[in-house]
Design an enzyme around this catalytic site. Structure first.
Site, PDB file in Angstrom:
ATOM      1  N   SER A   1      -7.214  15.201  -3.694  1.00  0.00           N
ATOM      2  CA  SER A   1      -6.234  15.746  -4.629  1.00  0.00           C
ATOM      3  C   SER A   1      -5.856  14.684  -5.657  1.00  0.00           C
ATOM      4  O   SER A   1      -6.254  13.521  -5.563  1.00  0.00           O
ATOM      5  CB  SER A   1      -4.970  16.217  -3.884  1.00  0.00           C
ATOM      6  OG  SER A   1      -4.306  15.114  -3.280  1.00  0.00           O
TER       7      SER A   1
ATOM      8  N   SER B   1      -3.720   0.979  -8.589  1.00  0.00           N
ATOM      9  CA  SER B   1      -2.374   0.443  -8.382  1.00  0.00           C
ATOM     10  C   SER B   1      -1.396   1.432  -9.024  1.00  0.00           C
ATOM     11  O   SER B   1      -1.502   2.636  -8.822  1.00  0.00           O
ATOM     12  CB  SER B   1      -2.249  -0.967  -8.956  1.00  0.00           C
ATOM     13  OG  SER B   1      -0.952  -1.488  -8.754  1.00  0.00           O
TER      14      SER B   1
ATOM     15  N   TYR C   1       7.304   0.754  -2.448  1.00  0.00           N
ATOM     16  CA  TYR C   1       6.167   1.169  -3.258  1.00  0.00           C
ATOM     17  C   TYR C   1       5.776   0.060  -4.239  1.00  0.00           C
ATOM     18  O   TYR C   1       4.586  -0.266  -4.379  1.00  0.00           O
ATOM     19  CB  TYR C   1       6.513   2.455  -4.003  1.00  0.00           C
ATOM     20  CG  TYR C   1       5.354   3.071  -4.730  1.00  0.00           C
ATOM     21  CD1 TYR C   1       4.295   3.651  -4.031  1.00  0.00           C
ATOM     22  CD2 TYR C   1       5.306   3.090  -6.124  1.00  0.00           C
ATOM     23  CE1 TYR C   1       3.230   4.228  -4.699  1.00  0.00           C
ATOM     24  CE2 TYR C   1       4.250   3.663  -6.798  1.00  0.00           C
ATOM     25  CZ  TYR C   1       3.204   4.234  -6.085  1.00  0.00           C
ATOM     26  OH  TYR C   1       2.151   4.799  -6.758  1.00  0.00           O
TER      27      TYR C   1
ATOM     28  N   LYS D   1       2.179  -2.077  -4.438  1.00  0.00           N
ATOM     29  CA  LYS D   1       1.338  -2.027  -5.629  1.00  0.00           C
ATOM     30  C   LYS D   1       1.245  -3.390  -6.321  1.00  0.00           C
ATOM     31  O   LYS D   1       0.205  -3.716  -6.914  1.00  0.00           O
ATOM     32  CB  LYS D   1       1.867  -0.962  -6.600  1.00  0.00           C
ATOM     33  CG  LYS D   1       1.769   0.464  -6.055  1.00  0.00           C
ATOM     34  CD  LYS D   1       0.322   0.855  -5.762  1.00  0.00           C
ATOM     35  CE  LYS D   1       0.191   2.329  -5.415  1.00  0.00           C
ATOM     36  NZ  LYS D   1      -1.213   2.763  -5.219  1.00  0.00           N
TER      37      LYS D   1
END
Length: 272
Positions: free
Chosen positions: A11, A139, A153, A157
């Site tokens: 997806s 990223s 998060y 990243k």
């Protein structure tokens, strides 16, 4: 025939990238956790692929090194060595640090950072032995600037960027091209789920920019892979952050802090 392996390929950005490569006649290996969603992706791509047999799906959790390594090795056994690896699998669970449980924090680190490392490790030895191969790590714009409510998060990243920089130095002389890209908010199923948990302060900052279509992000990613670019940015703000971060970041932080303060004030007035 080019063999492209995409984690998180069922997806969002991963599927959009798969669609481009399917239309170009590549053999595709899509890896994700949900067998049902993978099958839907396979059916969707079938009309674009040379043959239905050129699309392989494997279920695995990238956070589990044994699972992702075994899945990738099965894909290579079926379609040949990996020519291009795209690590698109990721999760995002926003929340203020003091409210975000340790398990949610660790889950994002395990999937977004360690999951990428696991997938890269599974193909890297073969690529260096052959003296060719391309690796694209997905990223985020959140890997360039800390954002309110996204401590886990952002950490995952940011870590990817450092990993990509170091690996690029090692891989360059061995024929392997390493790239990393920093997409903005993108119209994906995960983005829609994320919005429900995004703190109001973060929405005040991030909601000022319209999300990109996944197809537009995918086109730019694939173009970056083809050109062998190390870093791929999306839009002027992220480009400036990537190229001139120390100079730009204080200005953005100042603007973000003002937006957060206004949002917090509004919440206090109307939320009691």
């Amino acid at each position: 025939m080019t063999h492209v392996i995409i984690t998180g390929g069922s997806s969002g950005i991963g599927l959009a990238i798969a669609s481009i490569y399917a239309s170009r006649g590549a053999r595709l290996s899509l890896i994700a956790r949900s067998a049902e969603i993978l099958k839907q992706a396979q059916d969707e791509l079938a009309s674009k692929a040379s043959t239905v047999g050129d699309i392989r799906i494997e279920t695995a959790d990238v956070a589990r090194e044994d699972e992702i390594a075994a899945a990738i090795h099965r894909c290579e056994a079926a379609f040949g060595p990996c020519d291009i690896l795209v690590t698109s699998a990721g999760v995002v669970e926003p929340g203020r640090f003091e409210e975000l449980g340790s398990s949610a924090f660790q889950r994002q680190m395990d999937t977004n950072f360690s999951g990428t490392v696991h997938a890269v490790r599974a193909v890297y030895a073969g690529m260096t032995q052959r003296g060719r191969g391309k690796i694209m790590m997905i990223s985020s714009g959140a890997g360039l600037l800390g954002i309110y409510g996204y401590s886990a998060y952002c950490a995952s990243k940011f870590a990817l960027h450092g990993f990509a920089q170091a690996l690029r130095s090692e891989a360059r002389g061995r024929g392997v091209n390493v790239s990393v890209c920093f997409p903005p908010d993108t119209e994906t199923p995960q983005f829609q789920r994320e919005l429900a948990f995004r703190p109001a302060e973060a929405a005040a900052v991030m909601g000022t920019v319209s999300p990109w279509p996944a197809e537009a992000v995918a086109r730019k990613v694939v173009a970056g892979i083809e050109r062998g670019r190390f870093e791929i940015y999306f839009g002027l703000t992220l480009f400036l952050l990537g190229r001139f971060g120390p100079a730009v970041r204080p200005l953005l932080n100042w603007w973000f802090d003002r937006a957060v303060a206004r949002s917090s004030s509004g919440v206090s007035k109307h939320g009691g």
